[in-house]
Design a protein around this motif. Sequence first.
Motif, PDB file in Angstrom:
ATOM      1  N   GLY A  81      -1.919 -12.525  11.051  1.00 21.18           N
ATOM      2  CA  GLY A  81      -2.355 -11.172  11.406  1.00 21.18           C
ATOM      3  C   GLY A  81      -3.032 -10.478  10.234  1.00 21.18           C
ATOM      4  O   GLY A  81      -4.078  -9.839  10.393  1.00 21.18           O
ATOM      5  N   HIS A  82      -2.450 -10.621   9.054  1.00 22.15           N
ATOM      6  CA  HIS A  82      -3.069 -10.012   7.867  1.00 22.15           C
ATOM      7  C   HIS A  82      -4.337 -10.742   7.458  1.00 22.15           C
ATOM      8  O   HIS A  82      -5.263 -10.115   6.932  1.00 22.15           O
ATOM      9  N   LEU A  83      -4.411 -12.041   7.703  1.00 22.23           N
ATOM     10  CA  LEU A  83      -5.642 -12.772   7.410  1.00 22.23           C
ATOM     11  C   LEU A  83      -6.802 -12.210   8.234  1.00 22.23           C
ATOM     12  O   LEU A  83      -7.902 -12.003   7.711  1.00 22.23           O
ATOM     13  N   ARG A  84      -6.553 -11.939   9.506  1.00 23.22           N
ATOM     14  CA  ARG A  84      -7.604 -11.329  10.356  1.00 23.22           C
ATOM     15  C   ARG A  84      -8.015  -9.968   9.792  1.00 23.22           C
ATOM     16  O   ARG A  84      -9.211  -9.648   9.725  1.00 23.22           O
ATOM     17  N   GLN A  85      -7.036  -9.175   9.367  1.00 24.96           N
ATOM     18  CA  GLN A  85      -7.348  -7.863   8.787  1.00 24.96           C
ATOM     19  C   GLN A  85      -8.167  -8.017   7.504  1.00 24.96           C
ATOM     20  O   GLN A  85      -9.121  -7.262   7.282  1.00 24.96           O
ATOM     21  N   ILE A  86      -7.782  -8.970   6.673  1.00 25.63           N
ATOM     22  CA  ILE A  86      -8.497  -9.197   5.411  1.00 25.63           C
ATOM     23  C   ILE A  86      -9.941  -9.597   5.683  1.00 25.63           C
ATOM     24  O   ILE A  86     -10.869  -9.095   5.038  1.00 25.63           O
ATOM     25  N   GLU A  87     -10.154 -10.502   6.633  1.00 24.91           N
ATOM     26  CA  GLU A  87     -11.525 -10.941   6.942  1.00 24.91           C
ATOM     27  C   GLU A  87     -12.378  -9.777   7.431  1.00 24.91           C
ATOM     28  O   GLU A  87     -13.538  -9.639   7.035  1.00 24.91           O
ATOM     29  N   LYS A  88     -11.825  -8.933   8.287  1.00 21.79           N
ATOM     30  CA  LYS A  88     -12.573  -7.759   8.774  1.00 21.79           C
ATOM     31  C   LYS A  88     -12.866  -6.800   7.633  1.00 21.79           C
ATOM     32  O   LYS A  88     -13.981  -6.293   7.505  1.00 21.79           O
ATOM     33  N   LEU A  89     -11.872  -6.555   6.810  1.00 21.83           N
ATOM     34  CA  LEU A  89     -12.031  -5.628   5.697  1.00 21.83           C
ATOM     35  C   LEU A  89     -13.051  -6.151   4.685  1.00 21.83           C
ATOM     36  O   LEU A  89     -13.866  -5.382   4.165  1.00 21.83           O
ATOM     37  N   LYS A  90     -13.041  -7.450   4.419  1.00 22.97           N
ATOM     38  CA  LYS A  90     -14.037  -8.042   3.518  1.00 22.97           C
ATOM     39  C   LYS A  90     -15.439  -7.822   4.042  1.00 22.97           C
ATOM     40  O   LYS A  90     -16.342  -7.460   3.281  1.00 22.97           O
ATOM     41  N   ALA A  91     -15.636  -8.027   5.337  1.00 16.48           N
ATOM     42  CA  ALA A  91     -16.967  -7.864   5.930  1.00 16.48           C
ATOM     43  C   ALA A  91     -17.444  -6.425   5.805  1.00 16.48           C
ATOM     44  O   ALA A  91     -18.589  -6.170   5.402  1.00 16.48           O
ATOM     45  N   LEU A 146     -11.637  -5.982  -3.303  1.00 14.66           N
ATOM     46  CA  LEU A 146     -10.170  -6.004  -3.252  1.00 14.66           C
ATOM     47  C   LEU A 146      -9.582  -4.609  -3.063  1.00 14.66           C
ATOM     48  O   LEU A 146      -8.542  -4.450  -2.433  1.00 14.66           O
ATOM     49  N   ARG A 147     -10.262  -3.597  -3.588  1.00 16.18           N
ATOM     50  CA  ARG A 147      -9.742  -2.229  -3.560  1.00 16.18           C
ATOM     51  C   ARG A 147     -10.392  -1.336  -2.505  1.00 16.18           C
ATOM     52  O   ARG A 147     -10.036  -0.161  -2.386  1.00 16.18           O
ATOM     53  N   TYR A 148     -11.310  -1.870  -1.750  1.00 12.98           N
ATOM     54  CA  TYR A 148     -12.004  -1.053  -0.747  1.00 12.98           C
ATOM     55  C   TYR A 148     -11.045  -0.629   0.371  1.00 12.98           C
ATOM     56  O   TYR A 148     -10.344  -1.455   0.941  1.00 12.98           O
ATOM     57  N   LYS A 149     -11.044   0.685   0.664  1.00 13.60           N
ATOM     58  CA  LYS A 149     -10.218   1.243   1.740  1.00 13.60           C
ATOM     59  C   LYS A 149     -11.149   1.913   2.748  1.00 13.60           C
ATOM     60  O   LYS A 149     -11.940   2.770   2.364  1.00 13.60           O
ATOM     61  N   PRO A 150     -11.033   1.536   4.016  1.00 11.50           N
ATOM     62  CA  PRO A 150     -11.880   2.176   5.022  1.00 11.50           C
ATOM     63  C   PRO A 150     -11.509   3.647   5.242  1.00 11.50           C
ATOM     64  O   PRO A 150     -12.335   4.435   5.681  1.00 11.50           O
ATOM     65  N   SER A 151     -10.276   4.012   4.905  1.00 11.71           N
ATOM     66  CA  SER A 151      -9.819   5.403   4.954  1.00 11.71           C
ATOM     67  C   SER A 151      -8.575   5.507   4.073  1.00 11.71           C
ATOM     68  O   SER A 151      -7.937   4.488   3.780  1.00 11.71           O
ATOM     69  N   PRO A 152      -8.222   6.724   3.661  1.00  8.67           N
ATOM     70  CA  PRO A 152      -7.102   6.871   2.725  1.00  8.67           C
ATOM     71  C   PRO A 152      -5.764   6.319   3.234  1.00  8.67           C
ATOM     72  O   PRO A 152      -4.958   5.837   2.443  1.00  8.67           O
ATOM     73  N   GLU A 153      -5.532   6.368   4.538  1.00  8.10           N
ATOM     74  CA  GLU A 153      -4.246   5.903   5.064  1.00  8.10           C
ATOM     75  C   GLU A 153      -4.215   4.405   5.351  1.00  8.10           C
ATOM     76  O   GLU A 153      -3.166   3.859   5.676  1.00  8.10           O
ATOM     77  N   LYS A 154      -5.347   3.720   5.226  1.00  4.89           N
ATOM     78  CA  LYS A 154      -5.408   2.275   5.464  1.00  4.89           C
ATOM     79  C   LYS A 154      -5.235   1.528   4.155  1.00  4.89           C
ATOM     80  O   LYS A 154      -5.546   2.027   3.083  1.00  4.89           O
ATOM     81  N   TRP A 155      -4.750   0.300   4.256  1.00  6.65           N
ATOM     82  CA  TRP A 155      -4.562  -0.523   3.072  1.00  6.65           C
ATOM     83  C   TRP A 155      -5.841  -1.251   2.706  1.00  6.65           C
ATOM     84  O   TRP A 155      -6.632  -1.645   3.561  1.00  6.65           O
ATOM     85  N   CYS A 156      -5.990  -1.488   1.411  1.00  5.88           N
ATOM     86  CA  CYS A 156      -7.044  -2.363   0.919  1.00  5.88           C
ATOM     87  C   CYS A 156      -6.475  -3.785   0.864  1.00  5.88           C
ATOM     88  O   CYS A 156      -5.285  -4.004   1.081  1.00  5.88           O
ATOM     89  N   VAL A 157      -7.336  -4.747   0.549  1.00  6.56           N
ATOM     90  CA  VAL A 157      -6.910  -6.146   0.477  1.00  6.56           C
ATOM     91  C   VAL A 157      -5.801  -6.318  -0.561  1.00  6.56           C
ATOM     92  O   VAL A 157      -4.813  -7.021  -0.323  1.00  6.56           O
ATOM     93  N   LEU A 158      -5.927  -5.667  -1.694  1.00 10.93           N
ATOM     94  CA  LEU A 158      -4.922  -5.801  -2.753  1.00 10.93           C
ATOM     95  C   LEU A 158      -3.554  -5.306  -2.274  1.00 10.93           C
ATOM     96  O   LEU A 158      -2.523  -5.927  -2.562  1.00 10.93           O
ATOM     97  N   GLU A 159      -3.532  -4.221  -1.524  1.00  4.78           N
ATOM     98  CA  GLU A 159      -2.266  -3.722  -0.984  1.00  4.78           C
ATOM     99  C   GLU A 159      -1.689  -4.695   0.046  1.00  4.78           C
ATOM    100  O   GLU A 159      -0.470  -4.878   0.121  1.00  4.78           O
ATOM    101  N   MET A 160      -2.552  -5.324   0.821  1.00  6.65           N
ATOM    102  CA  MET A 160      -2.067  -6.331   1.774  1.00  6.65           C
ATOM    103  C   MET A 160      -1.431  -7.507   1.040  1.00  6.65           C
ATOM    104  O   MET A 160      -0.412  -8.041   1.480  1.00  6.65           O
ATOM    105  N   LEU A 161      -2.026  -7.895  -0.088  1.00 10.45           N
ATOM    106  CA  LEU A 161      -1.448  -8.991  -0.871  1.00 10.45           C
ATOM    107  C   LEU A 161      -0.074  -8.604  -1.422  1.00 10.45           C
ATOM    108  O   LEU A 161       0.859  -9.415  -1.410  1.00 10.45           O
TER     109      LEU A 161
END
Length: 174
Positions: free
Chosen positions: A145-155, A32-47
């Motif tokens: 759109g955010h669902l697609r981002q969440i799925e990619k981020l989860k992977a 939920l808290r994983y960020k690919p980089s500091p300026e990108k959102w994690c899943v929790l921020e998307m929620l």
Amino acid sequence: MTEAELKKHLDAAEKSPKEIAAAVSGLSDKILRYKPSPEKWCVLEMLGHLADIEIVYGYRLRQMLADTKPVIAPLDQDAWARNLNYLDSPPSELVAFYGLGRHHNLRLLRSLKANDLSKAAFHPELQREMTVAELVERIAGHGAGHLRQIEKLKAVARHKVVAAAIKLDAARGP
């Protein structure tokens, strides 16, 4: 926008909270808290964003339908994510709030008459009028759109978590 197009958009908008809830159900705190980089959102921020943007959509919709010559307030979504404690919010509450807000907005949208779709507000970021029909289209596609981002981020997050666990096991030795 035709009646059939409106129905299609509203049906898509109705599915989104359930799809988001299913996508994040049971995720670990690390994912939920994983960020690919500091300026990108994690899943929790998307929620948090989804919950808050539903308030914004609802307010904008109501401005367009009820006010005379409304002007939409600009929004800095990154500042909201930074300053509104998204990371301190339980994911279940954010998902529930998103679903309830969407449900409430859809109730209003389903009551619209055809001429309501052409009502508008000035959108300073776009430098033009935005119609209710355009807002409906945005609402319909936003969660997907955010669902697609969440799925990619989860992977990516799962891969990183597994790789870190393997590295830790290797460091511990046999």
